[in-house]
Design an enzyme around this catalytic site. Structure first.
Site, PDB file in Angstrom:
ATOM      1  N   HIS A  23       0.863  -1.176   0.000  1.00 30.05           N
ATOM      2  CA  HIS A  23       0.000   0.000   0.000  1.00 30.05           C
ATOM      3  C   HIS A  23       0.903   1.231   0.000  1.00 30.05           C
ATOM      4  CE1 HIS A  23      -3.796  -2.057   1.847  1.00 30.05           C
ATOM      5  NE2 HIS A  23      -3.364  -2.665   0.763  1.00 30.05           N
ATOM      6  N   GLU A  25       1.292   3.769   1.993  1.00 29.54           N
ATOM      7  CA  GLU A  25       1.991   4.103   3.244  1.00 29.54           C
ATOM      8  C   GLU A  25       3.193   3.182   3.455  1.00 29.54           C
ATOM      9  OE1 GLU A  25      -2.470   4.834   3.831  1.00 29.54           O
ATOM     10  OE2 GLU A  25      -1.226   3.278   2.933  1.00 29.54           O
ATOM     11  N   CYS A  55      -1.227  -0.556   7.569  1.00 30.59           N
ATOM     12  CA  CYS A  55      -0.445   0.677   7.484  1.00 30.59           C
ATOM     13  C   CYS A  55      -0.488   1.456   8.802  1.00 30.59           C
ATOM     14  CB  CYS A  55      -0.948   1.517   6.323  1.00 30.59           C
ATOM     15  SG  CYS A  55      -0.771   0.658   4.731  1.00 30.59           S
ATOM     16  N   ASP A 115      -7.924  -4.294  -2.137  1.00 28.78           N
ATOM     17  CA  ASP A 115      -7.111  -3.360  -1.350  1.00 28.78           C
ATOM     18  C   ASP A 115      -7.565  -3.279   0.104  1.00 28.78           C
ATOM     19  OD1 ASP A 115      -5.248  -2.546  -3.221  1.00 28.78           O
ATOM     20  OD2 ASP A 115      -6.224  -0.660  -3.703  1.00 28.78           O
TER      21      ASP A 115
END
Length: 118
Positions: A23, A25, A55, A115
């Site tokens: 991701h 981050e 994250c 996601d």
């Protein structure tokens, strides 16, 4: 960002890298490289949308004290828990970020669901 200087940038690159965890981050933290604990404690993590559990956990692990969130209308991560651990969350609810995520979700719902772990 540490002391006003960008030390790492990231993008969601899970598809491009065939990664389960990349991701934005996580990518930004990775691209910042190995930092000292004292540097993480002065960092600010910027994210287009509310960081999810993974994250948020990375930010907690490295004791990043502040996260600036572009928007949390399309998705809200564990914000209350992150705050309870002493992290300052600044939620902007920026219209550009909201539209960016709304458009992405409409265009690629399967990828969005992947996601967010759906």
């Amino acid at each position: 960002m540490i002391d006003g200087k960008i030390v790492g940038r990231g993008h969601n690159r899970r598809v491009q890298k065939g990664s389960a965890i990349l991701h934005a981050e996580m990518d930004a933290i990775e691209n910042a490289g190995r930092l000292k604990a004292s540097e993480y404690k002065r960092a600010v993590l910027y994210s287009t949308l509310s960081p999810r559990d993974m994250c948020s956990g990375a930010a907690l692990l490295y004791k990043i004290p502040k996260i600036v969130v572009g928007e949390n209308k399309t998705f809200q991560g564990p914000e209350d828990y992150v705050r309870s651990r002493g992290v300052k969350l600044e939620i902007l609810n920026d219209e550009t970020c909201i539209q960016l995520m709304t458009d992405f979700i409409a265009a690629k719902p399967e990828l969005w669901n992947e996601d967010i772990g759906e």
